[in-house]
Design an enzyme around this catalytic site. Structure first.
Site, mmCIF file in Angstrom:
data_model
loop_
_atom_site.group_PDB
_atom_site.id
_atom_site.type_symbol
_atom_site.label_atom_id
_atom_site.label_comp_id
_atom_site.label_asym_id
_atom_site.label_seq_id
_atom_site.Cartn_x
_atom_site.Cartn_y
_atom_site.Cartn_z
ATOM 1 N N ASP A 191 0.819 -1.167 0.013
ATOM 2 C CA ASP A 191 0.036 -0.033 -0.165
ATOM 3 C C ASP A 191 0.913 1.155 -0.124
ATOM 4 O OD1 ASP A 191 -2.438 1.753 0.631
ATOM 5 O OD2 ASP A 191 -3.219 -0.058 0.839
ATOM 6 N N HIS A 232 -3.848 5.215 4.262
ATOM 7 C CA HIS A 232 -4.673 3.982 3.661
ATOM 8 C C HIS A 232 -4.096 2.584 4.206
ATOM 9 C CE1 HIS A 232 -6.345 1.233 0.543
ATOM 10 N NE2 HIS A 232 -7.545 1.979 0.665
ATOM 11 N N SER A 409 -11.651 -1.628 -0.390
ATOM 12 C CA SER A 409 -10.282 -1.681 0.489
ATOM 13 C C SER A 409 -10.690 -1.946 1.664
ATOM 14 C CB SER A 409 -10.004 0.083 0.280
ATOM 15 O OG SER A 409 -9.468 0.428 -0.859
#
Length: 627
Positions: A191, A232, A409
């Site tokens: 990520d 994230h 996600s």
């Protein structure tokens, strides 16, 4: 622990043989244990609370010597002799009975200082003196508590995806209560970085499995940008392995290690993706990937040659040959009528494609459909449906916790965490074993709003939800007893040249190809897993087209759906569509490809196509037995 199946079977047979040699089969099992032996197991002293009831073992040889008709009759008379009531045999223990005093329903005998204590002494004197009683034991109320988890994490109460009173959760708490938390497994989050110093991550951080590909160093800490977008990866990692402490919440596999591969905070290239997929592949067991091409309803993209090779290398050589597990999010382009079969990562046979449902089990507005979807799990929905509570970064004034992680996600890391629990329960699962278990254990969801189809092998599948909702309890318990599937075998047809027109005026184009029994039986391809269709066609507006694959059994997959936003004139050039809807079916027979033009004026040409069939030597009966 992983052992050969033959060894397990031999061990079990030896145990059974020893048991039946030592314990002759009888209509009732006679157990000769003493009350002091039972009491010795109480390691923690407690204040007893006695009841006016006694377990009594009858000396049945002396009973039968005195010509009693049956042991139950003898027990009735013995109870009467000692001023008690016989309420029957204790479970299946032959010769053991429970005697109650008439005050049982409203009295307990405290251990000291009451008239009830005198009652106890009188009764036990009679029991001691009775010639047919081998021993007796007063029944004590013992404190027993449910071994429920008591997390101190302040936001755990809001992690509905882990424990939801409605039952709409991943069914994982019982797995934890049985000691399975992901120990010994490492999940790598590819990520935008991982705030490994976060107190909710630190104790589970795997430094050995981490790397920063954007800066080419060993520290995957995310950078603080002007938009504050690089949290994230930390959020995804928290879903997987957040530490039970006093910070935020807990992860699905809170006993697992989590590593970070920082790759999304810079230009992405094929070589960078390939490096990420194989980085520390003997340390990292699972790779969680909550990213992909644009979900804009018009993009067709996926891994290019190096990344494709890296995925194949990972499942072949990773985890000491058992294969790395690649979990990918299906995409968030539902609002644009996007389909995850246009995403080459979700479309790959080497990945586990995971979609999302909201807390009611419904398909959210952003979720995509596709025939390659393996399963779904929970994420955000439309208000008032809740989002996922997880760890957040503490950088740049961050609070360290968020209640608004969203989209597929958030679904993919939950699936990665569940796979980590499976690998703790049985480390020798291969990448294909994991896929098979998901196919067999996922449960129907959103039945009122989704189209479910049962294929000829008996598996239910929908384009919206794959084989269903992931269920942690079922996945882990299946993993514990799972026998490894045999090797994967595959068959590729020749390229089938068509050069046929596609036109809205003709409604649809239907072409076919027969796969002969001899072709697949020679390589022992008896049941299907993934089916891949390589298509090349041209069209003036690609988004007008819908493509369906019809298996020999009649099972139909929409491998490409129409997309209003896709006005591209590029068509498809050897694009690999895939489906799992024929899982378990036989490969031989006539395969059909149907191209439907939903436009009004544009036309095109189907140039050529070919089939790649992947499966195993397992027969249909083998699969039924496993189920």
């Amino acid at each position: 622990m992983c052992v050969h199946n033959a060894s397990v079977q031999l061990f079990v047979l030896l145990l059974l043989f020893y048991y039946f040699i030592q314990v002759p089969p009888t209509s009732a099992l006679y157990l000769d244990f003493k009350p002091d032996e039972m009491e010795s197991q109480n390691l923690k002293p407690i204040k007893p609370q006695g009841t006016p009831s006694w377990a009594v073992k009858i000396h049945f040889n002396s009973v039968f010597d005195s010509n009693r008709t049956t042991l139950d009759d003898a027990a009735d008379q013995i109870a009467k002799d000692v001023s008690l009531i016989n309420v029957g045999q204790v479970g299946e223990l032959f010769g053991h009975y429970l005697f109650l005093h008439e005050t049982y329903s409203n009295v307990t005998i405290e251990s000291e200082g009451t008239n009830l204590h005198d009652l106890q002494e009188r009764i036990e004197r009679k029991l001691t003196e009775h010639k047919h009683i081998a021993w007796f034991n007063q029944q004590i109320i013992r404190p027993r508590v449910k071994r429920a988890l008591n997390f101190q994490d302040p936001e755990y109460m809001y992690q509905w995806h882990l424990h939801n009173p409605s039952g709409m959760d991943i069914n994982v708490t019982s797995v934890w209560e049985n000691g399975i938390t992901g120990k010994g497994v490492t999940v790598s989050v590819i990520d935008d970085g991982l705030e490994w110093s976060n107190p909710d991550i630190l104790d589970n951080y795997s430094k050995e499995g981490s790397w920063d590909l954007n800066s080419n160093d060993a520290d995957p800490l995310p950078s603080v940008d002007s938009k504050g977008q690089n949290h994230h990866g930390t959020r995804c990692a928290g879903e997987i392995a957040a530490v039970p402490n006093t910070v935020c919440g807990v992860g699905v596999a809170y006993g697992a290690k989590v590593s970070g591969i920082r790759a999304l905070d810079g230009p992405m290239t094929d070589s960078l993706e390939a490096t990420a997929f194989n980085k520390f592949m003997q340390i990292n067991d699972i790779y969680s990937c909550s990213w992909g091409p644009d979900d804009d309803g018009e993009t067709v993209d996926g891994p290019h040659p190096l990344a494709k090779a890296a995925l194949q290398h990972g499942v072949s050589a990773g985890r000491k040959g058992y294969g790395n597990i690649f979990v990918v999010a299906s995409g968030n382009g539902g609002r644009y009528e996007d389909n995850c079969n246009f995403d080459g990562y979700a479309n790959s046979i080497y990945t586990i494609t995971v979609g999302a449902v909201d807390e009611r089990g419904h398909m959210p507005f952003y979720a995509e459909e596709c025939a390659s979807m393996l399963a779904v799990t929970f994420s955000s929905g439309q208000s008032p449906q809740r989002s996922i509570v997880t760890t957040d970064w503490t950088l740049d004034g961050g609070t360290g916790c968020t209640m608004s992680h969203t989209g597929t996600s958030a679904a993919a890391p939950l699936a990665a965490g569940l796979v980590a629990l499976m690998l703790e329960a049985r480390p020798c699962l291969t990448w294909r074993d994991v896929q098979h278990i998901i196919v067999m254990t996922s449960t129907l969801v959103d039945e009122g709003n989704s189209v479910w189809f049962v294929n000829k092998a008996g598996f239910h599948h929908s384009h919206q939800h794959g084989f269903g909702l992931l269920n942690g309890w079922r996945m882990v318990n299946a993993a514990k007893v799972w026998q490894n599937v045999p090797w994967m075998t595959s068959f590729a047809t020749p390229t089938i040249t068509e050069e046929q027109s596609i036109s809205a005026q003709t409604s649809s184009l239907l072409v076919s190809h027969e796969v002969a029994n001899n072709d697949v039986e020679e390589i022992e391809l008896y049941t299907l897993e993934h089916v891949q269709v390589i298509v090349s066609l041209s069209h003036a507006q690609r988004g007008d087209l819908e493509i369906r694959l019809i298996c020999p059994s009649g099972t139909t997959s929409v491998i490409a759906s129409k997309r209003k936003k896709d006005t591209s004139v590029a068509g498809f050039v050897d694009w690999p569509f895939s489906t799992v809807r024929c899982w378990g079916e036989r490969p031989a027979g006539i395969w059909q490809l149907k191209v439907i033009d939903h436009g009004s004026t544009n036309s095109g040409i189907l140039h050529h196509w070919k089939l790649n069939l992947y499966g195993s030597p397992m027969t249909s009966n083998d699969l039924r037995l496993r189920r």
